[in-house]
Design a protein around this motif. Structure first.
Motif, PDB file in Angstrom:
ATOM      1  N   THR A 269       0.983  -1.250   0.047  1.00  0.00           N
ATOM      2  CA  THR A 269       0.198   0.012  -0.138  1.00  0.00           C
ATOM      3  C   THR A 269       0.806   1.225   0.195  1.00  0.00           C
ATOM      4  OG1 THR A 269      -0.358   0.007   2.391  1.00  0.00           O
ATOM      5  CG2 THR A 269      -1.909  -1.239   0.976  1.00  0.00           C
ATOM      6  N   SER A 270       2.282   1.108  -0.476  1.00  0.00           N
ATOM      7  CA  SER A 270       3.086   2.428  -0.480  1.00  0.00           C
ATOM      8  C   SER A 270       2.625   3.169  -1.891  1.00  0.00           C
ATOM      9  CB  SER A 270       4.562   1.798  -0.703  1.00  0.00           C
ATOM     10  OG  SER A 270       5.019   1.042   0.237  1.00  0.00           O
ATOM     11  N   GLU A 271       2.924   4.522  -1.847  1.00  0.00           N
ATOM     12  CA  GLU A 271       2.647   5.147  -2.837  1.00  0.00           C
ATOM     13  C   GLU A 271       3.566   4.805  -4.216  1.00  0.00           C
ATOM     14  OE1 GLU A 271       3.274   9.191  -1.369  1.00  0.00           O
ATOM     15  OE2 GLU A 271       1.402   9.115  -0.526  1.00  0.00           O
ATOM     16  N   PHE A 272       3.100   5.371  -4.999  1.00  0.00           N
ATOM     17  CA  PHE A 272       4.246   5.032  -6.341  1.00  0.00           C
ATOM     18  C   PHE A 272       3.582   6.216  -7.396  1.00  0.00           C
ATOM     19  CE2 PHE A 272       0.422   2.054  -6.848  1.00  0.00           C
ATOM     20  CZ  PHE A 272       0.144   2.356  -8.259  1.00  0.00           C
ATOM     21  N   ARG A 273       4.501   6.147  -8.500  1.00  0.00           N
ATOM     22  CA  ARG A 273       4.102   7.160  -9.489  1.00  0.00           C
ATOM     23  C   ARG A 273       3.949   6.471 -10.684  1.00  0.00           C
ATOM     24  NH1 ARG A 273       6.857   9.733  -5.732  1.00  0.00           N
ATOM     25  NH2 ARG A 273       6.524  11.975  -5.267  1.00  0.00           N
ATOM     26  N   PHE A 274       3.408   7.278 -11.666  1.00  0.00           N
ATOM     27  CA  PHE A 274       2.950   6.515 -13.256  1.00  0.00           C
ATOM     28  C   PHE A 274       4.346   5.800 -13.759  1.00  0.00           C
ATOM     29  CE2 PHE A 274       2.437   6.653 -17.581  1.00  0.00           C
ATOM     30  CZ  PHE A 274       1.046   6.396 -17.684  1.00  0.00           C
ATOM     31  N   GLN A 275       5.465   6.297 -13.708  1.00  0.00           N
ATOM     32  CA  GLN A 275       6.653   5.738 -14.118  1.00  0.00           C
ATOM     33  C   GLN A 275       6.888   4.056 -13.532  1.00  0.00           C
ATOM     34  OE1 GLN A 275       6.607   8.759 -13.474  1.00  0.00           O
ATOM     35  NE2 GLN A 275       6.460  10.039 -15.151  1.00  0.00           N
TER      36      GLN A 275
ATOM     37  N   TYR B  65      -1.098   2.070 -22.201  1.00  0.00           N
ATOM     38  CA  TYR B  65      -2.156   1.239 -21.837  1.00  0.00           C
ATOM     39  C   TYR B  65      -2.018   1.603 -20.331  1.00  0.00           C
ATOM     40  CZ  TYR B  65      -4.201  -3.199 -20.893  1.00  0.00           C
ATOM     41  OH  TYR B  65      -4.836  -4.289 -20.195  1.00  0.00           O
ATOM     42  N   VAL B  66      -0.814   1.866 -19.629  1.00  0.00           N
ATOM     43  CA  VAL B  66      -0.961   1.956 -18.257  1.00  0.00           C
ATOM     44  C   VAL B  66      -1.629   3.369 -17.890  1.00  0.00           C
ATOM     45  CG1 VAL B  66       0.626   3.042 -16.188  1.00  0.00           C
ATOM     46  CG2 VAL B  66       1.144   1.246 -17.823  1.00  0.00           C
ATOM     47  N   GLY B  67      -1.728   4.401 -18.850  1.00  0.00           N
ATOM     48  CA  GLY B  67      -2.714   5.558 -18.713  1.00  0.00           C
ATOM     49  C   GLY B  67      -4.156   5.160 -18.918  1.00  0.00           C
ATOM     50  N   GLN B  68      -4.401   4.071 -19.332  1.00  0.00           N
ATOM     51  CA  GLN B  68      -5.816   3.731 -19.257  1.00  0.00           C
ATOM     52  C   GLN B  68      -6.227   2.778 -17.938  1.00  0.00           C
ATOM     53  OE1 GLN B  68      -6.228   1.328 -22.903  1.00  0.00           O
ATOM     54  NE2 GLN B  68      -6.366   3.092 -24.258  1.00  0.00           N
ATOM     55  N   ILE B  69      -5.067   1.877 -17.553  1.00  0.00           N
ATOM     56  CA  ILE B  69      -5.197   0.900 -16.513  1.00  0.00           C
ATOM     57  C   ILE B  69      -5.574   1.903 -15.203  1.00  0.00           C
ATOM     58  CG2 ILE B  69      -4.243  -0.486 -14.999  1.00  0.00           C
ATOM     59  CD1 ILE B  69      -2.611  -1.451 -17.563  1.00  0.00           C
ATOM     60  N   LEU B  70      -4.655   2.747 -14.939  1.00  0.00           N
ATOM     61  CA  LEU B  70      -4.521   3.454 -13.676  1.00  0.00           C
ATOM     62  C   LEU B  70      -5.976   4.183 -13.495  1.00  0.00           C
ATOM     63  CD1 LEU B  70      -0.818   4.602 -13.229  1.00  0.00           C
ATOM     64  CD2 LEU B  70      -2.017   2.664 -12.341  1.00  0.00           C
ATOM     65  N   PRO B  71      -6.456   4.854 -14.219  1.00  0.00           N
ATOM     66  CA  PRO B  71      -7.667   5.467 -14.169  1.00  0.00           C
ATOM     67  C   PRO B  71      -8.834   5.092 -14.126  1.00  0.00           C
ATOM     68  CG  PRO B  71      -6.599   6.792 -16.010  1.00  0.00           C
ATOM     69  CD  PRO B  71      -5.802   5.422 -15.575  1.00  0.00           C
ATOM     70  N   ASN B  72      -8.898   3.693 -14.627  1.00  0.00           N
ATOM     71  CA  ASN B  72     -10.133   2.593 -14.434  1.00  0.00           C
ATOM     72  C   ASN B  72      -9.728   1.995 -13.006  1.00  0.00           C
ATOM     73  OD1 ASN B  72     -10.987   2.656 -17.026  1.00  0.00           O
ATOM     74  ND2 ASN B  72      -9.514   1.342 -17.779  1.00  0.00           N
ATOM     75  N   LEU B  73      -8.640   1.771 -12.422  1.00  0.00           N
ATOM     76  CA  LEU B  73      -8.557   1.136 -11.176  1.00  0.00           C
ATOM     77  C   LEU B  73      -8.904   2.370 -10.192  1.00  0.00           C
ATOM     78  CD1 LEU B  73      -5.292  -0.682 -11.314  1.00  0.00           C
ATOM     79  CD2 LEU B  73      -7.524  -1.734 -10.852  1.00  0.00           C
TER      80      LEU B  73
ATOM     81  N   LYS C 137      -5.672   8.248  -5.710  1.00  0.00           N
ATOM     82  CA  LYS C 137      -4.858   9.146  -6.531  1.00  0.00           C
ATOM     83  C   LYS C 137      -4.974  10.584  -5.777  1.00  0.00           C
ATOM     84  CE  LYS C 137      -6.680  11.133 -10.252  1.00  0.00           C
ATOM     85  NZ  LYS C 137      -7.332  11.540 -11.335  1.00  0.00           N
ATOM     86  N   LYS C 138      -3.471  11.134  -5.750  1.00  0.00           N
ATOM     87  CA  LYS C 138      -3.698  12.556  -5.374  1.00  0.00           C
ATOM     88  C   LYS C 138      -2.514  13.322  -6.168  1.00  0.00           C
ATOM     89  CE  LYS C 138       0.055  11.705  -1.764  1.00  0.00           C
ATOM     90  NZ  LYS C 138       0.438  11.699  -0.260  1.00  0.00           N
TER      91      LYS C 138
ATOM     92  N   LYS D  88       0.736  12.914 -10.695  1.00  0.00           N
ATOM     93  CA  LYS D  88      -0.162  12.233  -9.781  1.00  0.00           C
ATOM     94  C   LYS D  88       0.768  11.129  -9.000  1.00  0.00           C
ATOM     95  CE  LYS D  88      -3.432  14.292 -11.522  1.00  0.00           C
ATOM     96  NZ  LYS D  88      -2.884  15.712 -11.988  1.00  0.00           N
ATOM     97  N   ILE D  89       0.122  10.947  -7.705  1.00  0.00           N
ATOM     98  CA  ILE D  89       0.948   9.830  -7.019  1.00  0.00           C
ATOM     99  C   ILE D  89      -0.197   8.774  -6.651  1.00  0.00           C
ATOM    100  CG2 ILE D  89       1.809   9.286  -4.763  1.00  0.00           C
ATOM    101  CD1 ILE D  89       3.021  11.948  -4.803  1.00  0.00           C
ATOM    102  N   TYR D  90       0.201   7.500  -6.643  1.00  0.00           N
ATOM    103  CA  TYR D  90      -0.971   6.557  -6.776  1.00  0.00           C
ATOM    104  C   TYR D  90      -0.686   5.733  -5.311  1.00  0.00           C
ATOM    105  CZ  TYR D  90      -2.038   7.593 -11.507  1.00  0.00           C
ATOM    106  OH  TYR D  90      -2.435   8.448 -12.544  1.00  0.00           O
ATOM    107  N   ARG D  91      -1.955   5.020  -4.863  1.00  0.00           N
ATOM    108  CA  ARG D  91      -1.632   4.130  -3.790  1.00  0.00           C
ATOM    109  C   ARG D  91      -2.598   3.118  -3.899  1.00  0.00           C
ATOM    110  NH1 ARG D  91       0.017   4.777   1.816  1.00  0.00           N
ATOM    111  NH2 ARG D  91       0.276   7.166   1.556  1.00  0.00           N
ATOM    112  N   VAL D  92      -2.132   1.839  -3.523  1.00  0.00           N
ATOM    113  CA  VAL D  92      -3.159   0.634  -3.842  1.00  0.00           C
ATOM    114  C   VAL D  92      -3.921   0.522  -2.635  1.00  0.00           C
ATOM    115  CG1 VAL D  92      -3.262  -1.864  -3.712  1.00  0.00           C
ATOM    116  CG2 VAL D  92      -1.683  -0.826  -5.381  1.00  0.00           C
ATOM    117  N   VAL D  93      -5.279   0.555  -2.741  1.00  0.00           N
ATOM    118  CA  VAL D  93      -6.245   0.656  -1.511  1.00  0.00           C
ATOM    119  C   VAL D  93      -5.938  -0.944  -1.035  1.00  0.00           C
ATOM    120  CG1 VAL D  93      -8.507   0.411  -0.746  1.00  0.00           C
ATOM    121  CG2 VAL D  93      -7.775   2.031  -2.429  1.00  0.00           C
ATOM    122  N   ASP D  94      -5.816  -1.044   0.469  1.00  0.00           N
ATOM    123  CA  ASP D  94      -5.824  -2.385   1.025  1.00  0.00           C
ATOM    124  C   ASP D  94      -6.734  -3.239   0.679  1.00  0.00           C
ATOM    125  OD1 ASP D  94      -5.937  -4.343   2.918  1.00  0.00           O
ATOM    126  OD2 ASP D  94      -4.472  -3.331   4.500  1.00  0.00           O
TER     127      ASP D  94
END
Length: 89
Positions: A22-28, A40-48, A56-57, A66-72
């Motif tokens: 659940t750590s933060e990560f960036r698009f790259q 493709y990642v540009g489609q996956i992340l917004p869908n999730l 996303k923040k 943007k910075i992303y984090r997986v929801v537990d």
């Protein structure tokens, strides 16, 4: 609200969770983890994010990024269970 995911997105979610927890990560970083193209990642992340499986923040160092984090996954299952219990609205 959390929505169910098609298998292909669930697999991408699982890969991100296995790598980052659940750590933060960036698009790259997501591109590297998923081994997919930028497009493709540009489609996956917004869908999730829309499905409620990623948060996303705005990056405080660069507001264009943007910075992303997986929801537990436990939180996701609790929310899905509660929505099933509550029934349709």
């Amino acid at each position: 609200m959390v929505s169910s995911l098609p298998r292909n997105l669930l697999e991408k979610f699982a890969r991100l969770y296995a790598e980052r927890g659940t750590s933060e990560f960036r698009f790259q970083e997501a591109e590297e983890i998923l081994g997919e193209t930028e497009k493709y990642v540009g489609q996956i992340l917004p869908n999730l994010v829309r499905a409620g499986w990623l948060e996303k923040k705005v990056d405080p160092e660069d507001s264009r990024r943007k910075i992303y984090r997986v929801v537990d996954p436990n939180r996701i299952l609790q929310r899905l269970g509660q929505e099933l219990k509550d029934g349709p609205r």
